[in-house]
Scaffold this motif. Structure first.
Motif, PDB file in Angstrom:
ATOM      1  N   THR A   1     -11.888  -9.136  -4.831  1.00 52.40           N
ATOM      2  CA  THR A   1     -12.086  -8.848  -3.805  1.00 52.40           C
ATOM      3  C   THR A   1     -13.593  -8.280  -3.382  1.00 52.40           C
ATOM      4  O   THR A   1     -14.227  -8.908  -2.815  1.00 52.40           O
ATOM      5  CB  THR A   1     -11.172  -8.003  -3.093  1.00 52.40           C
ATOM      6  OG1 THR A   1      -9.888  -8.218  -3.586  1.00 52.40           O
ATOM      7  CG2 THR A   1     -11.277  -7.776  -1.794  1.00 52.40           C
TER       8      THR A   1
ATOM      9  N   ARG B  29       0.854  -1.086   0.231  1.00 51.74           N
ATOM     10  CA  ARG B  29      -0.093   0.040  -0.214  1.00 51.74           C
ATOM     11  C   ARG B  29       1.055   1.336   0.003  1.00 51.74           C
ATOM     12  O   ARG B  29       1.881   1.061   0.410  1.00 51.74           O
ATOM     13  CB  ARG B  29      -0.966   0.136   1.160  1.00 51.74           C
ATOM     14  CG  ARG B  29      -0.453  -0.252   2.653  1.00 51.74           C
ATOM     15  CD  ARG B  29      -1.507   0.224   3.557  1.00 51.74           C
ATOM     16  NE  ARG B  29      -2.801  -0.844   3.621  1.00 51.74           N
ATOM     17  CZ  ARG B  29      -3.747  -0.722   4.388  1.00 51.74           C
ATOM     18  NH1 ARG B  29      -3.918   0.339   5.302  1.00 51.74           N
ATOM     19  NH2 ARG B  29      -4.599  -1.397   4.454  1.00 51.74           N
TER      20      ARG B  29
ATOM     21  N   ALA C 244      -4.349   2.215  -2.866  1.00 48.76           N
ATOM     22  CA  ALA C 244      -3.580   3.136  -3.819  1.00 48.76           C
ATOM     23  C   ALA C 244      -2.450   2.389  -4.776  1.00 48.76           C
ATOM     24  O   ALA C 244      -1.550   3.075  -5.518  1.00 48.76           O
ATOM     25  CB  ALA C 244      -2.981   4.363  -3.023  1.00 48.76           C
TER      26      ALA C 244
ATOM     27  N   VAL D 251     -12.756   9.210  -0.048  1.00 42.63           N
ATOM     28  CA  VAL D 251     -11.979  10.105   1.022  1.00 42.63           C
ATOM     29  C   VAL D 251     -12.644  11.590   0.702  1.00 42.63           C
ATOM     30  O   VAL D 251     -12.433  12.339   1.825  1.00 42.63           O
ATOM     31  CB  VAL D 251     -10.499  10.012   0.555  1.00 42.63           C
ATOM     32  CG1 VAL D 251     -10.217  10.514  -0.955  1.00 42.63           C
ATOM     33  CG2 VAL D 251      -9.541  10.600   1.516  1.00 42.63           C
TER      34      VAL D 251
ATOM     35  N   ASN E 157     -18.561  11.098   5.931  1.00 40.06           N
ATOM     36  CA  ASN E 157     -18.258   9.624   6.146  1.00 40.06           C
ATOM     37  C   ASN E 157     -18.791   9.332   7.797  1.00 40.06           C
ATOM     38  O   ASN E 157     -19.188   8.156   7.708  1.00 40.06           O
ATOM     39  CB  ASN E 157     -16.715   9.549   6.047  1.00 40.06           C
ATOM     40  CG  ASN E 157     -16.347   8.935   5.025  1.00 40.06           C
ATOM     41  OD1 ASN E 157     -16.706   7.791   4.595  1.00 40.06           O
ATOM     42  ND2 ASN E 157     -15.667   9.627   4.001  1.00 40.06           N
TER      43      ASN E 157
ATOM     44  N   PHE F  13     -14.850   3.688  -2.055  1.00 40.69           N
ATOM     45  CA  PHE F  13     -15.539   3.287  -3.474  1.00 40.69           C
ATOM     46  C   PHE F  13     -14.396   3.193  -4.237  1.00 40.69           C
ATOM     47  O   PHE F  13     -14.410   3.633  -5.447  1.00 40.69           O
ATOM     48  CB  PHE F  13     -16.355   4.693  -3.585  1.00 40.69           C
ATOM     49  CG  PHE F  13     -17.145   4.529  -4.746  1.00 40.69           C
ATOM     50  CD1 PHE F  13     -18.360   3.587  -4.709  1.00 40.69           C
ATOM     51  CD2 PHE F  13     -17.417   5.133  -5.899  1.00 40.69           C
ATOM     52  CE1 PHE F  13     -19.102   3.233  -5.627  1.00 40.69           C
ATOM     53  CE2 PHE F  13     -18.091   4.900  -7.110  1.00 40.69           C
ATOM     54  CZ  PHE F  13     -19.165   4.006  -7.139  1.00 40.69           C
ATOM     55  N   GLY F  14     -13.125   2.320  -3.845  1.00 41.43           N
ATOM     56  CA  GLY F  14     -12.115   2.130  -4.768  1.00 41.43           C
ATOM     57  C   GLY F  14     -12.167   0.794  -5.180  1.00 41.43           C
ATOM     58  O   GLY F  14     -13.492   0.338  -5.526  1.00 41.43           O
ATOM     59  N   ASN F  15     -11.225  -0.093  -5.388  1.00 43.58           N
ATOM     60  CA  ASN F  15     -11.339  -1.300  -5.873  1.00 43.58           C
ATOM     61  C   ASN F  15     -12.557  -2.297  -5.273  1.00 43.58           C
ATOM     62  O   ASN F  15     -13.286  -2.629  -5.837  1.00 43.58           O
ATOM     63  CB  ASN F  15     -10.080  -2.087  -5.908  1.00 43.58           C
ATOM     64  CG  ASN F  15     -10.025  -3.532  -6.493  1.00 43.58           C
ATOM     65  OD1 ASN F  15     -10.146  -4.358  -5.537  1.00 43.58           O
ATOM     66  ND2 ASN F  15     -10.119  -3.468  -7.813  1.00 43.58           N
ATOM     67  N   VAL F  16     -12.313  -2.342  -3.803  1.00 49.38           N
ATOM     68  CA  VAL F  16     -13.018  -3.006  -3.086  1.00 49.38           C
ATOM     69  C   VAL F  16     -14.620  -2.633  -3.075  1.00 49.38           C
ATOM     70  O   VAL F  16     -15.597  -3.317  -3.374  1.00 49.38           O
ATOM     71  CB  VAL F  16     -12.657  -3.421  -1.701  1.00 49.38           C
ATOM     72  CG1 VAL F  16     -13.474  -4.424  -0.860  1.00 49.38           C
ATOM     73  CG2 VAL F  16     -11.155  -4.110  -1.730  1.00 49.38           C
TER      74      VAL F  16
ATOM     75  N   ASN G 226      -9.465  -4.261   5.849  1.00 52.61           N
ATOM     76  CA  ASN G 226      -8.873  -4.767   6.814  1.00 52.61           C
ATOM     77  C   ASN G 226      -8.982  -4.031   7.993  1.00 52.61           C
ATOM     78  O   ASN G 226      -8.445  -2.979   8.096  1.00 52.61           O
ATOM     79  CB  ASN G 226      -7.350  -5.034   6.516  1.00 52.61           C
ATOM     80  CG  ASN G 226      -7.351  -6.046   5.463  1.00 52.61           C
ATOM     81  OD1 ASN G 226      -7.765  -7.321   5.565  1.00 52.61           O
ATOM     82  ND2 ASN G 226      -6.579  -5.888   4.234  1.00 52.61           N
TER      83      ASN G 226
ATOM     84  N   ASP H 221      -2.831  -3.306  -3.020  1.00 48.94           N
ATOM     85  CA  ASP H 221      -3.586  -2.745  -1.782  1.00 48.94           C
ATOM     86  C   ASP H 221      -3.912  -1.404  -2.009  1.00 48.94           C
ATOM     87  O   ASP H 221      -4.099  -0.755  -3.095  1.00 48.94           O
ATOM     88  CB  ASP H 221      -2.863  -3.277  -0.399  1.00 48.94           C
ATOM     89  CG  ASP H 221      -3.636  -2.972   0.785  1.00 48.94           C
ATOM     90  OD1 ASP H 221      -4.423  -3.824   0.891  1.00 48.94           O
ATOM     91  OD2 ASP H 221      -3.620  -2.040   1.486  1.00 48.94           O
TER      92      ASP H 221
HETATM   93  P1  NAD Z   1      -8.315   1.716  -2.880  1.00 46.52           P
HETATM   94  O1  NAD Z   1      -7.217   2.521  -3.045  1.00 46.52           O
HETATM   95  O2  NAD Z   1      -8.808   1.146  -4.288  1.00 46.52           O
HETATM   96  O3  NAD Z   1      -9.595   2.394  -2.455  1.00 46.52           O
HETATM   97  C1  NAD Z   1      -9.900   2.934  -1.004  1.00 46.52           C
HETATM   98  C2  NAD Z   1     -11.147   3.618  -1.160  1.00 46.52           C
HETATM   99  O4  NAD Z   1     -11.402   4.141   0.180  1.00 46.52           O
HETATM  100  C3  NAD Z   1     -11.153   5.108  -1.987  1.00 46.52           C
HETATM  101  O5  NAD Z   1     -12.282   5.011  -2.583  1.00 46.52           O
HETATM  102  C4  NAD Z   1     -10.690   6.123  -0.757  1.00 46.52           C
HETATM  103  O6  NAD Z   1     -11.279   7.302  -1.294  1.00 46.52           O
HETATM  104  C5  NAD Z   1     -11.481   5.571   0.242  1.00 46.52           C
HETATM  105  N1  NAD Z   1     -10.931   6.222   1.583  1.00 46.52           N
HETATM  106  C6  NAD Z   1      -9.740   6.199   1.790  1.00 46.52           C
HETATM  107  N2  NAD Z   1      -9.575   6.815   3.073  1.00 46.52           N
HETATM  108  C7  NAD Z   1     -10.961   7.068   3.520  1.00 46.52           C
HETATM  109  C8  NAD Z   1     -11.523   7.513   4.564  1.00 46.52           C
HETATM  110  N3  NAD Z   1     -10.958   7.766   5.766  1.00 46.52           N
HETATM  111  N4  NAD Z   1     -12.944   7.423   4.841  1.00 46.52           N
HETATM  112  C9  NAD Z   1     -13.631   6.944   3.568  1.00 46.52           C
HETATM  113  N5  NAD Z   1     -13.317   6.789   2.470  1.00 46.52           N
HETATM  114  C10 NAD Z   1     -11.880   6.393   2.395  1.00 46.52           C
HETATM  115  O7  NAD Z   1      -8.036   0.526  -1.986  1.00 46.52           O
HETATM  116  P2  NAD Z   1      -8.748  -0.946  -2.160  1.00 46.52           P
HETATM  117  O8  NAD Z   1      -7.910  -1.837  -2.650  1.00 46.52           O
HETATM  118  O9  NAD Z   1     -10.154  -0.724  -2.322  1.00 46.52           O
HETATM  119  O10 NAD Z   1      -8.533  -1.213  -0.540  1.00 46.52           O
HETATM  120  C11 NAD Z   1      -9.540  -0.881   0.561  1.00 46.52           C
HETATM  121  C12 NAD Z   1      -9.607  -1.648   1.663  1.00 46.52           C
HETATM  122  O11 NAD Z   1      -9.653  -3.273   1.258  1.00 46.52           O
HETATM  123  C13 NAD Z   1      -8.035  -1.788   2.415  1.00 46.52           C
HETATM  124  O12 NAD Z   1      -8.467  -1.803   3.864  1.00 46.52           O
HETATM  125  C14 NAD Z   1      -7.389  -3.019   1.889  1.00 46.52           C
HETATM  126  O13 NAD Z   1      -6.323  -3.484   2.628  1.00 46.52           O
HETATM  127  C15 NAD Z   1      -8.407  -3.899   1.531  1.00 46.52           C
HETATM  128  N6  NAD Z   1      -8.230  -4.984   0.709  1.00 46.52           N
HETATM  129  C16 NAD Z   1      -8.119  -4.750  -0.408  1.00 46.52           C
HETATM  130  C17 NAD Z   1      -7.827  -5.699  -1.355  1.00 46.52           C
HETATM  131  C18 NAD Z   1      -7.768  -5.867  -2.873  1.00 46.52           C
HETATM  132  O14 NAD Z   1      -7.563  -6.978  -3.464  1.00 46.52           O
HETATM  133  N7  NAD Z   1      -7.503  -4.595  -3.254  1.00 46.52           N
HETATM  134  C19 NAD Z   1      -7.835  -7.321  -0.830  1.00 46.52           C
HETATM  135  C20 NAD Z   1      -8.106  -7.387   0.473  1.00 46.52           C
HETATM  136  C21 NAD Z   1      -8.341  -6.316   1.179  1.00 46.52           C
END
Ligand code: NAD
Length: 428
Positions: A202, A86, A160, A255, A291, A231-234, A329, A158
């Protein structure tokens, strides 16, 4: 095995952090139910290896900045270690250590031949250009060369980081080896050995788990009103999958804050907007909420898919959902966990609910090693089978031993890692 608990050393160990203490407190709650040897249990309280690097990077302005980076490997008992990378201003050694511990239980719960790892760089990715991110990624990968490898430790995306980041990592590693090594990372583009359905895995896995829970609870997923934080990947993919299955997503956030419409949101258009603009900032329809407000909305299912420590002592009493799914997580603090358990709000825990990512990462690695690729339907079916099997084992432990779903999921994971460690014995 003599104990070196932190209290007895009078000083915290280097990887100590609030999140690591949460991970270990959860472990301590689960271990008595896992039936493993006390020496083995003691060993698993500590990561095997923690690696700290500093990465000098030339910015577009010509200025050079040094970024701290970390990789923590918790357990290699069952196979190579596996875990995301990450980029975030809050990345620390202690955060990576906690996330590595959770990865170990997650891989074991899903019966993947891996242990847990996690890494990252402390930086502000949203303020960096593509060129700066590429130079940072290539330097960070070079620094990690002594400890990563397809049989040692396999990174993945993970917060970003994404397919492009993994492509730069794969290229940097391959250049050092003198030949293409796709199996060094997972979550890479399909054109260089990535797997179909890894990008969606995921978020889709979160919804497969939610669907299984609805079945057990006697609910129809299509009747549920859902709120999604992140609203990112997951979170983005989970929202999309919920809508695909007929559920109504009434609020999402990132965010930049949240958007709420009790009639349901147009997730496909919002995703395209967030992709184009980098966030939901400026999205024109629906009510803008914070949020904090989003988490307290009345709904059936709350999906936490942003980051750790979002539900705490302060807001846990105010939540108005009937079920929580942890896509992120560690999004719920220990005290909040206890409050929600007392309020009888079931939590689908992170080690189960977001395990779709590492499961399809495993499929990707296997395909890369065999140089033989599978189709989307086959992967989706295999993922669903693995998640359902893990869910059923967790549900059974929870019912039999009257434990929360989180403790039950940890018990299932810890049991298998403990048995393997006991069988292998103490070296030398
Ligand atoms: P990402 O960077 O694609 O998305 C994160 C999202 O959360 C973004 O929309 C961001 O703007 C938002 N965000 C960040 N800080 C915030 C806050 N304080 N309040 C509200 N929204 C906020 O990341 P991702 O890959 O979607 O990961 C998100 C979580 O899922 C993390 O905890 C990561 O460890 C976990 N995860 C990801 C994967 C994966 O395959 N990408 C797998 C298992 C777990």
């Amino acid at each position: 095995m003599a104990s070196i608990h932190e209290e007895e050393l009078h000083e915290p160990l280097e990887w100590d952090s609030p999140l690591y203490r949460t991970a270990i407190a959860q472990y301590d709650q689960a271990v008595p139910h896992a039936d493993i040897d006390p020496d083995v249990a003691e060993r698993l309280r500590f990561p095997e290896r923690a690696f700290i690097v500093s990465c000098p990077v030339r910015l577009d302005t010509g200025q050079r900045v040094v970024f701290p980076g970390y990789r923590v490997q918790h357990s290699s008992v069952l196979g190579p270690t596996k875990g995301g990378i990450r980029y975030d201003p809050e990345v620390t050694l202690g955060e990576c250590a906690a996330l590595a511990v959770w990865m170990t239980w997650k891989c074991a719960l899903l019966r993947l031949p891996y242990g847990g790892a996690k890494g990252g760089v402390r930086c502000s990715p949203r303020q960096m250009s593509q060129g700066e991110l590429e130079r940072l990624t290539r330097r960070f990968t070079s620094e990690l060369l002594p400890i990563i490898g397809p049989k040692e430790d396999i990174p993945a995306p993970d917060m970003a980081t994404n397919e492009q980041t993994m492509a730069w990592m794969m290229d940097t590693y391959s250049m050092q080896m003198g030949h293409a090594v796709p199996e060094i990372v997972t979550g890479k583009p399909i054109s260089i050995g990535g797997s179909v359905f890894r990008h969606e895995a995921t978020g889709a896995g979160v919804v497969m788990t939610v669907a299984r829970a609805c079945d057990r609870l006697g609910w129809r997923l299509a009747d549920q009103r859902c709120v999604v934080q992140g609203f990112g990947n997951v979170g983005g993919i989970a929202s999309h999958e919920l809508v695909e299955r007929g559920a109504t997503v009434i609020a999402v956030s990132d965010v930049s804050g949240g958007v709420y419409d009790p009639a349901g949101l147009d997730i496909a258009t919002m995703s395209a907007y967030a992709k184009e603009h980098g966030s939901l900032e400026g999205w024109p329809t629906g009510a803008r909420i914070s949020n904090e407000e989003l988490l307290e909305l009345e709904c059936d299912i709350l999906v936490l898919a942003a980051r750790e420590n979002q539900v705490t002592l302060e807001n846990a009493p105010n939540l108005r959902c009937k079920l929580i799914a942890e896509g992120a997580n560690g999004p719920i603090s220990l005290t909040a966990d206890a409050i929600l358990s007392e309020r009888r709000i079931p939590i689908l825990p992170d080690v189960l609910t977001n395990a779709g990512g590492v499961t399809v990462s495993y499929f990707e690695w296997v395909q890369d090693l065999g140089r033989l690729f599978w189709g989307r339907d086959e992967i989706r079916a295999k993922l669903s089978e693995k998640l359902n099997d893990a869910f059923d084992r967790v549900w059974e432990i929870s019912t039999e031993k009257d434990l929360t779903l989180r403790t039950s999921a940890l018990v299932a994971g810890i049991k298998d890692v403990g048995a393997a460690l006991e069988a292998r014995g103490l070296y030398p």
